[in-house]
Scaffold this motif. Sequence first.
Motif, PDB file in Angstrom:
ATOM      1  N   THR A 173       0.927  -1.121   0.117  1.00 25.40           N
ATOM      2  CA  THR A 173       0.156   0.096   0.028  1.00 25.40           C
ATOM      3  C   THR A 173       0.906   1.165  -0.135  1.00 25.40           C
ATOM      4  N   THR A 174       0.443   2.306  -0.482  1.00 25.56           N
ATOM      5  CA  THR A 174       1.400   3.267  -0.869  1.00 25.56           C
ATOM      6  C   THR A 174       0.702   4.693  -0.876  1.00 25.56           C
ATOM      7  N   HIS A 175       1.058   5.993  -0.617  1.00 27.79           N
ATOM      8  CA  HIS A 175       0.553   6.990  -0.798  1.00 27.79           C
ATOM      9  C   HIS A 175       1.013   7.873  -1.950  1.00 27.79           C
ATOM     10  N   TYR A 176       1.865   7.324  -2.860  1.00 22.55           N
ATOM     11  CA  TYR A 176       2.569   7.938  -3.728  1.00 22.55           C
ATOM     12  C   TYR A 176       2.571   7.281  -5.093  1.00 22.55           C
ATOM     13  N   MET A 177       1.704   8.029  -6.161  1.00 17.65           N
ATOM     14  CA  MET A 177       1.184   7.569  -7.384  1.00 17.65           C
ATOM     15  C   MET A 177       2.292   7.218  -8.095  1.00 17.65           C
ATOM     16  N   GLU A 178       3.588   7.942  -8.110  1.00 13.10           N
ATOM     17  CA  GLU A 178       4.911   7.294  -8.861  1.00 13.10           C
ATOM     18  C   GLU A 178       5.226   6.240  -8.353  1.00 13.10           C
ATOM     19  N   GLU A 179       5.204   6.042  -7.083  1.00 11.60           N
ATOM     20  CA  GLU A 179       5.635   4.725  -6.497  1.00 11.60           C
ATOM     21  C   GLU A 179       4.794   3.546  -7.160  1.00 11.60           C
ATOM     22  N   ALA A 180       3.488   3.534  -7.089  1.00 13.12           N
ATOM     23  CA  ALA A 180       2.556   2.787  -7.439  1.00 13.12           C
ATOM     24  C   ALA A 180       2.903   2.546  -9.064  1.00 13.12           C
ATOM     25  N   GLU A 181       3.134   3.536  -9.645  1.00 11.40           N
ATOM     26  CA  GLU A 181       3.077   3.500 -11.101  1.00 11.40           C
ATOM     27  C   GLU A 181       4.381   2.855 -11.445  1.00 11.40           C
ATOM     28  N   LYS A 182       5.481   3.063 -10.948  1.00 14.71           N
ATOM     29  CA  LYS A 182       6.796   2.437 -11.277  1.00 14.71           C
ATOM     30  C   LYS A 182       7.009   0.750 -11.048  1.00 14.71           C
ATOM     31  N   LEU A 183       6.557   0.606  -9.675  1.00 10.93           N
ATOM     32  CA  LEU A 183       6.557  -0.804  -9.007  1.00 10.93           C
ATOM     33  C   LEU A 183       5.642  -1.638  -9.331  1.00 10.93           C
ATOM     34  N   SER A 184       4.659  -1.514  -9.541  1.00 12.87           N
ATOM     35  CA  SER A 184       3.342  -2.381  -9.496  1.00 12.87           C
ATOM     36  C   SER A 184       3.284  -3.062 -10.866  1.00 12.87           C
ATOM     37  N   ASP A 185       3.005  -4.521 -10.657  1.00 12.35           N
ATOM     38  CA  ASP A 185       2.519  -5.394 -11.982  1.00 12.35           C
ATOM     39  C   ASP A 185       1.057  -4.954 -12.236  1.00 12.35           C
ATOM     40  N   ARG A 186       0.139  -4.838 -10.965  1.00 11.36           N
ATOM     41  CA  ARG A 186      -1.135  -4.484 -10.926  1.00 11.36           C
ATOM     42  C   ARG A 186      -1.500  -3.535  -9.838  1.00 11.36           C
ATOM     43  N   VAL A 187      -2.431  -2.823 -10.208  1.00  9.32           N
ATOM     44  CA  VAL A 187      -2.633  -1.713  -9.059  1.00  9.32           C
ATOM     45  C   VAL A 187      -4.282  -1.606  -8.705  1.00  9.32           C
ATOM     46  N   CYS A 188      -4.507  -2.029  -7.539  1.00 11.33           N
ATOM     47  CA  CYS A 188      -6.005  -2.143  -7.077  1.00 11.33           C
ATOM     48  C   CYS A 188      -6.582  -0.905  -6.531  1.00 11.33           C
ATOM     49  N   ILE A 189      -7.391   0.209  -7.043  1.00 11.82           N
ATOM     50  CA  ILE A 189      -7.798   1.235  -6.232  1.00 11.82           C
ATOM     51  C   ILE A 189      -9.125   0.947  -5.739  1.00 11.82           C
ATOM     52  N   VAL A 190      -9.030   1.310  -4.272  1.00 14.89           N
ATOM     53  CA  VAL A 190     -10.047   1.173  -3.418  1.00 14.89           C
ATOM     54  C   VAL A 190     -10.660   2.319  -2.953  1.00 14.89           C
ATOM     55  N   ASP A 191     -12.138   2.486  -2.824  1.00  9.91           N
ATOM     56  CA  ASP A 191     -12.774   3.685  -2.260  1.00  9.91           C
ATOM     57  C   ASP A 191     -14.042   3.219  -1.682  1.00  9.91           C
ATOM     58  N   GLN A 192     -14.102   3.851  -0.322  1.00  4.66           N
ATOM     59  CA  GLN A 192     -15.324   3.433   0.556  1.00  4.66           C
ATOM     60  C   GLN A 192     -15.393   1.983   0.674  1.00  4.66           C
ATOM     61  N   GLY A 193     -14.328   1.308   0.960  1.00  5.44           N
ATOM     62  CA  GLY A 193     -14.709  -0.131   1.240  1.00  5.44           C
ATOM     63  C   GLY A 193     -14.858  -1.117   0.083  1.00  5.44           C
ATOM     64  N   LYS A 194     -14.489  -0.525  -1.309  1.00  4.03           N
ATOM     65  CA  LYS A 194     -14.837  -1.412  -2.356  1.00  4.03           C
ATOM     66  C   LYS A 194     -13.782  -1.244  -3.303  1.00  4.03           C
ATOM     67  N   ILE A 195     -13.439  -2.228  -4.384  1.00  6.66           N
ATOM     68  CA  ILE A 195     -12.715  -1.892  -5.439  1.00  6.66           C
ATOM     69  C   ILE A 195     -13.344  -1.366  -6.630  1.00  6.66           C
ATOM     70  N   VAL A 196     -12.741  -0.115  -7.013  1.00  3.79           N
ATOM     71  CA  VAL A 196     -13.421   0.711  -8.097  1.00  3.79           C
ATOM     72  C   VAL A 196     -12.730   0.249  -9.301  1.00  3.79           C
ATOM     73  N   THR A 197     -11.513  -0.276  -9.309  1.00  3.18           N
ATOM     74  CA  THR A 197     -10.898  -0.654 -10.696  1.00  3.18           C
ATOM     75  C   THR A 197      -9.516  -1.433 -10.298  1.00  3.18           C
ATOM     76  N   LEU A 198      -9.129  -2.075 -11.119  1.00  2.00           N
ATOM     77  CA  LEU A 198      -7.894  -3.173 -10.769  1.00  2.00           C
ATOM     78  C   LEU A 198      -7.401  -3.606 -12.279  1.00  2.00           C
ATOM     79  N   ASP A 199      -6.054  -3.251 -12.468  1.00  2.00           N
ATOM     80  CA  ASP A 199      -5.405  -3.724 -13.739  1.00  2.00           C
ATOM     81  C   ASP A 199      -3.792  -3.235 -13.587  1.00  2.00           C
ATOM     82  N   THR A 200      -3.236  -3.469 -14.752  1.00  2.00           N
ATOM     83  CA  THR A 200      -1.755  -2.828 -14.860  1.00  2.00           C
ATOM     84  C   THR A 200      -1.841  -1.413 -14.900  1.00  2.00           C
ATOM     85  N   PRO A 201      -0.766  -0.689 -14.245  1.00  2.00           N
ATOM     86  CA  PRO A 201      -0.784   0.766 -14.418  1.00  2.00           C
ATOM     87  C   PRO A 201      -1.071   1.160 -15.758  1.00  2.00           C
TER      88      PRO A 201
END
Length: 309
Positions: free
Chosen positions: A185-213
Amino acid sequence: MPVLEVRNLKKSYGPVTAVADISFSVEPGEVFTIIGPNGAGKTTTLEMIEGLVTPDGGQIEFGALNWARNSEQIKVTIGVQPQSSALFDLLTVEENLDLFATFYPKSRPTADVLDMISLTDQRNKYVKKLSGGQKQRLAIGLAMINDPELIFLDEPTTGLDPQARRNIWDIILKLKALGKTTILTTHYMEEAEKLSDRVCIVDQGKIVTLDTPAALIDRLTKEREVRLTLMDGESAAIETEKTALLQTAVVRTAREGDSLRLWTTQPEETLYELFGFTKDRGFRVEQISIREMSLEDVFIAFTGKEWRD
């Protein structure tokens, strides 16, 4: 076979729903990143998966293992770096690692871990004398000491300076090279974009989208933002804007003084036409840039919230 599968995870605290309904799976060797606004349920989700919080509903499976039947096995096969790490200030770096190694039936050699977290030269330094970045690297080292296949890193770079943050990135990339699976988990968008194979965006306790950056960014829009600053003042910018709007690839424009922004689905073709126009009119272009869409744009589009570090 996924190393982790989460299905319909739920958690409430009284009238407050922290996690409404979250399902995802994590494949071996990938860096899987969970991002979301404050209070979105990221840490609660991680704590349930790590066995620190009991879910109100849902299933968590580590391959063929689950917390109800195999808690002792799971504890020795995962590594956890929580937001608040339990370091022993009056022990040295090496003594902390050696102590944690005794908690497990098998462990990675301390010298290997020291090398991976770049603390070999500080091995005899007391924890209380370490910098913030060094303490965070040691916390990750403690999560690695049992040589786990699955490692949880909860906001490991929060509050660190850019250089210390990059040091943590290096560790995550080393873990990936070893074939380890990392949930971040991270607070930095650049970090998530550079390191991740897949990113899961969560809002209000639910997944709103999930895929590669890359797929998330590509899904957002085909438009690119082009910025121009003209040396010949506002009148030149006005004329250039009118010409830009005649192009079918240009979706919209915005102008402020002698600066012009436009959004186009074909940036190279648009610039070719605009440069022809400015050359014919004798207008001088002082600055030009093409801004690619980023994971931050995706985050705002899906959550409606501006990201704050």
